[in-house]
Design a protein around this motif. Structure first.
Motif, short mmCIF file in Angstrom:
data_model
loop_
_atom_site.label_atom_id
_atom_site.label_comp_id
_atom_site.label_asym_id
_atom_site.label_seq_id
_atom_site.Cartn_x
_atom_site.Cartn_y
_atom_site.Cartn_z
N PRO A 62 -43.93 17.83 -2.21
CA PRO A 62 -45.31 17.46 -2.50
C PRO A 62 -46.26 18.57 -2.09
O PRO A 62 -45.85 19.54 -1.44
CB PRO A 62 -45.53 16.22 -1.64
CG PRO A 62 -44.55 16.31 -0.54
CD PRO A 62 -43.41 17.16 -1.01
N GLY A 63 -47.53 18.40 -2.42
CA GLY A 63 -48.50 19.39 -1.97
C GLY A 63 -49.86 19.17 -2.59
O GLY A 63 -50.04 18.37 -3.50
N PRO A 64 -50.85 19.91 -2.09
CA PRO A 64 -52.20 19.81 -2.63
C PRO A 64 -52.31 20.53 -3.96
O PRO A 64 -51.48 21.39 -4.28
CB PRO A 64 -53.03 20.54 -1.56
CG PRO A 64 -52.10 21.52 -0.93
CD PRO A 64 -50.74 20.88 -0.98
N GLY A 65 -53.33 20.14 -4.72
CA GLY A 65 -53.61 20.87 -5.95
C GLY A 65 -53.06 20.19 -7.18
O GLY A 65 -52.74 18.99 -7.17
N CYS A 94 -43.64 13.90 -5.72
CA CYS A 94 -45.10 13.96 -5.87
C CYS A 94 -45.53 15.20 -6.66
O CYS A 94 -45.33 15.23 -7.86
CB CYS A 94 -45.76 13.85 -4.51
SG CYS A 94 -47.37 13.09 -4.64
N LEU A 95 -46.07 16.24 -6.02
CA LEU A 95 -46.47 17.41 -6.81
C LEU A 95 -45.26 17.96 -7.57
O LEU A 95 -45.36 18.36 -8.74
CB LEU A 95 -47.05 18.50 -5.90
CG LEU A 95 -47.59 19.74 -6.62
CD1 LEU A 95 -48.88 19.42 -7.38
CD2 LEU A 95 -47.87 20.88 -5.63
N GLN A 98 -44.79 15.78 -10.53
CA GLN A 98 -45.83 16.04 -11.56
C GLN A 98 -45.53 17.34 -12.29
O GLN A 98 -45.74 17.45 -13.51
CB GLN A 98 -47.22 16.09 -10.90
CG GLN A 98 -47.64 14.76 -10.30
CD GLN A 98 -48.90 14.88 -9.42
OE1 GLN A 98 -49.40 15.97 -9.17
NE2 GLN A 98 -49.39 13.74 -8.95
N TYR A 141 -49.38 9.21 -1.98
CA TYR A 141 -50.41 10.18 -1.58
C TYR A 141 -50.77 11.00 -2.79
O TYR A 141 -50.34 12.15 -2.91
CB TYR A 141 -49.85 11.14 -0.52
CG TYR A 141 -49.64 10.53 0.84
CD1 TYR A 141 -50.73 10.17 1.64
CD2 TYR A 141 -48.37 10.32 1.36
CE1 TYR A 141 -50.55 9.62 2.90
CE2 TYR A 141 -48.18 9.78 2.62
CZ TYR A 141 -49.27 9.43 3.37
OH TYR A 141 -49.10 8.88 4.62
N HIS A 142 -51.49 10.43 -3.73
CA HIS A 142 -51.82 11.26 -4.89
C HIS A 142 -53.14 10.85 -5.54
O HIS A 142 -53.56 9.71 -5.47
CB HIS A 142 -50.68 11.24 -5.92
CG HIS A 142 -50.38 9.89 -6.50
ND1 HIS A 142 -50.49 9.62 -7.83
CD2 HIS A 142 -49.96 8.73 -5.92
CE1 HIS A 142 -50.14 8.35 -8.05
NE2 HIS A 142 -49.83 7.80 -6.90
N SER A 143 -53.74 11.85 -6.17
CA SER A 143 -55.00 11.64 -6.89
C SER A 143 -54.76 11.75 -8.38
O SER A 143 -55.57 11.31 -9.19
CB SER A 143 -56.00 12.75 -6.56
OG SER A 143 -56.07 12.95 -5.19
N LEU A 144 -53.64 12.42 -8.72
CA LEU A 144 -53.33 12.68 -10.12
C LEU A 144 -52.15 11.81 -10.50
O LEU A 144 -51.39 11.37 -9.62
CB LEU A 144 -52.95 14.16 -10.28
CG LEU A 144 -53.92 15.15 -9.62
CD1 LEU A 144 -53.37 16.57 -9.70
CD2 LEU A 144 -55.29 15.07 -10.28
N HIS A 203 -43.76 8.75 -1.88
CA HIS A 203 -43.21 9.52 -0.75
C HIS A 203 -42.10 8.74 -0.05
O HIS A 203 -42.37 7.88 0.77
CB HIS A 203 -44.33 9.86 0.23
CG HIS A 203 -45.19 10.99 -0.25
ND1 HIS A 203 -45.20 12.23 0.33
CD2 HIS A 203 -46.02 11.08 -1.32
CE1 HIS A 203 -46.02 13.03 -0.34
NE2 HIS A 203 -46.53 12.34 -1.34
N GLY A 489 -57.27 16.08 -6.14
CA GLY A 489 -55.89 16.25 -5.66
C GLY A 489 -55.74 17.38 -4.66
O GLY A 489 -54.63 17.77 -4.30
N TYR A 492 -55.73 14.80 0.79
CA TYR A 492 -55.56 13.34 0.79
C TYR A 492 -56.56 12.68 1.75
O TYR A 492 -56.86 11.50 1.65
CB TYR A 492 -54.14 12.95 1.22
CG TYR A 492 -53.04 13.87 0.69
CD1 TYR A 492 -53.12 14.40 -0.60
CD2 TYR A 492 -51.94 14.19 1.46
CE1 TYR A 492 -52.13 15.24 -1.09
CE2 TYR A 492 -50.93 15.02 0.98
CZ TYR A 492 -51.04 15.56 -0.29
OH TYR A 492 -50.06 16.39 -0.76
N1 LIG Z 1 -48.66 14.35 -2.47
C1 LIG Z 1 -48.74 15.15 -3.52
O1 LIG Z 1 -47.84 15.94 -3.81
C2 LIG Z 1 -50.01 15.16 -4.30
C3 LIG Z 1 -49.93 15.85 -5.62
C4 LIG Z 1 -51.28 16.12 -6.24
N2 LIG Z 1 -51.99 17.10 -5.48
C5 LIG Z 1 -52.08 14.83 -6.34
O2 LIG Z 1 -52.97 14.64 -5.55
O3 LIG Z 1 -51.83 14.01 -7.16
#
Ligand SMILES: NC(=O)CC[C@H](N)C(=O)O
Ligand SMILES: C=C(O[C@@H]1C=C(C(=O)O)C=C[C@H]1O)C(=O)O
Length: 742
Positions: A62-65, A94-95, A98, A141-144, A203, A489, A492
């Protein structure tokens, strides 16, 4: 046969180490971790592909962005188009998930309402990695989110739940979250119809995901094994010698020669009649010339009882002298300075990592084993580490304000008095041989003071005037800027803060005396630090929050606070529990618990991370707070000091993921250094223990600030925050100091 190997690709997330720990706990494999921007591979596909040949599978983290942003996914983005001869199984989380979906036609859109720290039921097809799965409750934990066909209207409704869409014929949906009214169906899991690629949006490693998180890893591994067997894939042998050796941080660092005459014993004498009040005792010691400026780490009490006996059991009065050793480090100048006997004995270019290993070496050289077991501190380093030093440790360039002030300052304390407020014992201690006379005088003073048992009421009335502080409109607009980042994204949770300046025409001691009686807290702190050139620093603190403590046997404990309710008429404990039981408050706390589990899981010598307390309500003078406890044991010869070095700045003051959140906060807080605020205060004990609090609810100033003291305050912003409520929360926290000093 070599052990099976999994590569974890880390997108700078604050949950990565917990995913690695989960994989290691479930599968008997070796996990190696690299960053998405590993310089060996970003511009060299050939090197990356042959490196992958040495692994059985990959977990893309996972990760930001946003997955469409090459910088956010880095090497993860290269996995989906691997040439056939290098193809290997991947699990995207997660990321990573996606990124997988967008590589095969999925459209990544913003959720109407981001899902950060939200637990939800996952509806699954019972196929593939979900075969045999029961009820899955998982943290998100996601916005997207991923849409498998072009979404029309506000909420996207897939035409088919379990069949590939026309737009993404290769992606077989495996799981959905159908619980979110605002967002509509959210895709939670897929597998590629031909290639060995799987992914989940949630997660599996979160403390609040049920044991289906573990089962998912096991099932994925079954799928990996059967694909690899069918393909007859052979993993290339790894030349172990090729593995890069970690850099030796201690290299080139000065060795402070500890005098042969330095005591290897703790001399201790106890008094166990009536415990004196800390402030009264300090005044008596000063009057009798038994102490210059003490360094005090005090467990505050209310009506004679410790405010929180779990964290606030001991009060430590360190009694340094002019000859005591000082260690100072400036992040802006990358310079370490050691002062012994009032003279600079070491001045050296260093980075913060080297400073931590220097401290570790120094504490090992001063190790003592025979002190009184009941006393938490036998002597050692007492001081602070700033927020900016923490930023340096995670490679975020710290903000600078042109001043050249230490970001880390510790004094080696040989003489001390420790009060155990639970058992009612005072320990008078010295690390010096032949210090009997001093010890008997202090013991007599303690006994005398205990008999008087004064109330500890201040003699001087302090009155602070608020000179400048955040403006409500501006603060609220910063809250909204944070929320824009959360929706995109990029983060969090963000702990937004600001600072106020107070004019207080009183000496530091009188200020501390008043603060400790009006706002007693388990991590009261009074520090007066002075260097030979006359630069000095004063701190009067009343923090409720332990950052990290460790026992002499290496058990580390973090106690993050996240979730605040102001006390007031009608706000009973039951009411506070109701508010703090809401999804918003619990999500805030959960994110930090998961972040700290990650920090601790990454420390050498830690095999298992435990969460003995999850979200309990604690009562303080002006607020109720939601607190969790995270623990783990550092096995010797690894050092718990590494746990401190690996976990700054405190996650509860940054948000998650930590690095990206700190970068964003630096922008939004307009590059103003936080300084001591959001840093840590505490000690390294010669017996091997340590205890550090988070610097909040604290006033501090440098001598050249005159009478202008600084007080920081803030709070965690999530997508569910309301700007004016966040303003109120910041003001409430600031008031706990401001009102106490007015
Ligand atoms: N936890 C994540 O990997 C978040 C993935 C992406 N940044 C989102 O917010 O949706
Ligand atoms: C930022 C502060 O406090 C932090 C934020 C909290 C929250 O958001 O609820 C609670 C305790 C601290 O970790 C502060 O006191 O200034």
């Amino acid at each position: 046969m070599q052990r099976q190997r999994i590569l974890f690709i880390d997108a700078y997330d604050s949950f990565s180490n917990s995913i690695i720990a989960l994989v290691q706990a479930e599968l008997s494999v070796t996990v190696e971790s690299i960053r998405i921007d590993d310089p060996r591979f970003v511009l060299n596909d050939g090197a990356f592909f042959s490196y992958l040949d040495g692994f059985d599978a990959v977990v893309a983290g996972p990760g930001p962005g946003h997955p469409a942003n090459a910088e956010d996914v880095g090497l993860i983005g290269k996995l989906w188009s691997l040439p056939d001869e290098h193809l290997l199984p991947v699990l995207g989380i997660c990321l990573g998930f996606q990124s997988l979906c967008s590589a095969f036609g999925g459209h990544v859109a913003r959720l109407r309402e981001p899902r950060h720290g939200i637990m939800a039921m996952v509806t699954h097809s019972k196929k593939g990695i979900f075969s045999g799965a029961g009820k899955v409750i998982a943290t998100q934990y996601h916005s997207l989110h991923v849409q498998l066909e072009k979404g029309e209207g506000e909420v996207w409704e897939p035409t088919e739940l379990w069949k590939p869409s026309q737009q993404c014929p290769d992606l077989v949906p495996l799981a959905w979250d159908l619980m979110s009214v605002k967002n509509g169906p959210i895709l939670m899991g897929v597998q590629h119809s031909e290639k060995p690629f799987w992914g989940v949006q949630y997660h599996p490693e979160s403390i609040c995901t049920n044991n289906e998180g573990q089962r998912l890893i096991l099932k994925w591994w079954e799928e990996v094994s059967s694909w690899s067997a069918k393909q007859g894939r052979v993993v290339s042998e790894v030349d172990e010698d090729r593995v890069d050796t970690p850099t030796d941080d201690a290299k080139d660092m000065p060795n402070i020669k500890v005098a042969d005459s330095a005591a290897k014993n703790v001399h201790c004498s106890t008094v166990d009649d009536v415990l004196p009040d800390v402030a009264d005792l300090v005044e008596v010691l000063k009057e009798c010339s038994l102490s210059a400026e003490p360094l005090i780490l005090e467990s505050g009490s209310r009506n004679g009882k410790p405010v929180n006996p779990e964290t606030g059991r001991f009060s430590i009065i360190g009694l340094p002298e002019a000859s005591s050793m000082h260690i100072r480090y400036s992040t802006a100048r990358s310079s370490l300075q050691v002062v012994e006997d009032g003279v600079v004995s070491v001045e050296k270019q260093a980075d913060i990592r080297q400073v931590f290993s220097f401290i570790d070496d120094y504490m090992r050289s001063r190790k003592v084993i025979n002190g009184p077991v009941g006393s938490s501190f036998w002597g050692g380093l007492v001081g602070f580490i700033s927020y900016e030093a923490g930023l340096e440790s995670i490679d975020v360039p710290p903000s600078v304000d042109g001043s050249d002030r230490p970001d880390l300052w510790f004094v080696f304390v040989e003489r001390s008095v420790v009060l155990d407020h639970v058992d009612g014992v005072a320990y008078v201690q010295s690390l010096r041989d032949g210090d009997g006379e001093w010890m008997s005088s202090v013991k007599a003073a303690v006994a005398r003071c205990g008999e008087k048992a004064e109330s500890g009421v201040s003699k001087v009335k302090v009155s602070a005037e608020l000179l400048e502080g955040p403006d409500m409109e501006e603060y609220c607009s910063k809250v909204r800027r944070c929320q824009a980042e959360l929706r995109a994204g990029e983060s969090y949770e963000l702990c937004l803060t600001d600072q106020s300046r107070l004019n207080i025409e009183a000496d530091a001691w009188s200020i501390y005396r008043q603060l400790r009686s009006r706002n007693p807290a388990p991590f009261g702190a009074y520090l007066r630090l002075q260097d030979g050139d006359g630069a000095g620093f004063s701190v009067a603190g009343s923090s409720p929050e332990r950052f990290l403590s460790w026992s002499r046997s290496g058990t580390c404990q973090f106690r993050p606070i996240k979730g605040t309710v102001k006390k007031g008429p009608g706000v009973t404990r039951a009411k506070a529990e109701e508010v703090l039981g809401s999804a918003k408050e619990r999500a805030e706390n959960l994110m930090i618990v998961d972040l700290i589990r990650h920090d601790l899981a990454g420390v050498e010598g830690v095999d298992e991370v435990r969460v003995p307390k999850l979200m309990t309500v604690e009562e303080y003078e002006t607020v109720f707070q939601l607190t969790s406890v995270i623990e783990g044991d550092v096995r010797a010869p690894a050092s718990p000091i590494a746990a401190l070095a690996a976990s700054l700045p405190p996650g509860s003051m940054t948000g998650a993921p930590k690095k990206r959140s700190c970068e964003i906060l630096k922008e939004i807080e307009a590059g103003k250094p936080r300084g001591l605020y959001s840093g840590v205060i505490g000690y390294f004990d010669v017996g091997g223990g340590g205890d550090f609090s988070v610097v909040i609810r604290t006033a501090f100033k440098w001598d050249d600030d005159g009478d202008r003291w600084r007080v920081g305050a803030g709070g965690a912003i999530t997508a569910l925050s309301e700007a004016d409520a966040e303003w109120e929360e910041m003001v409430t926290k600031r008031e706990s100091v401001l009102k106490s000093l007015s």
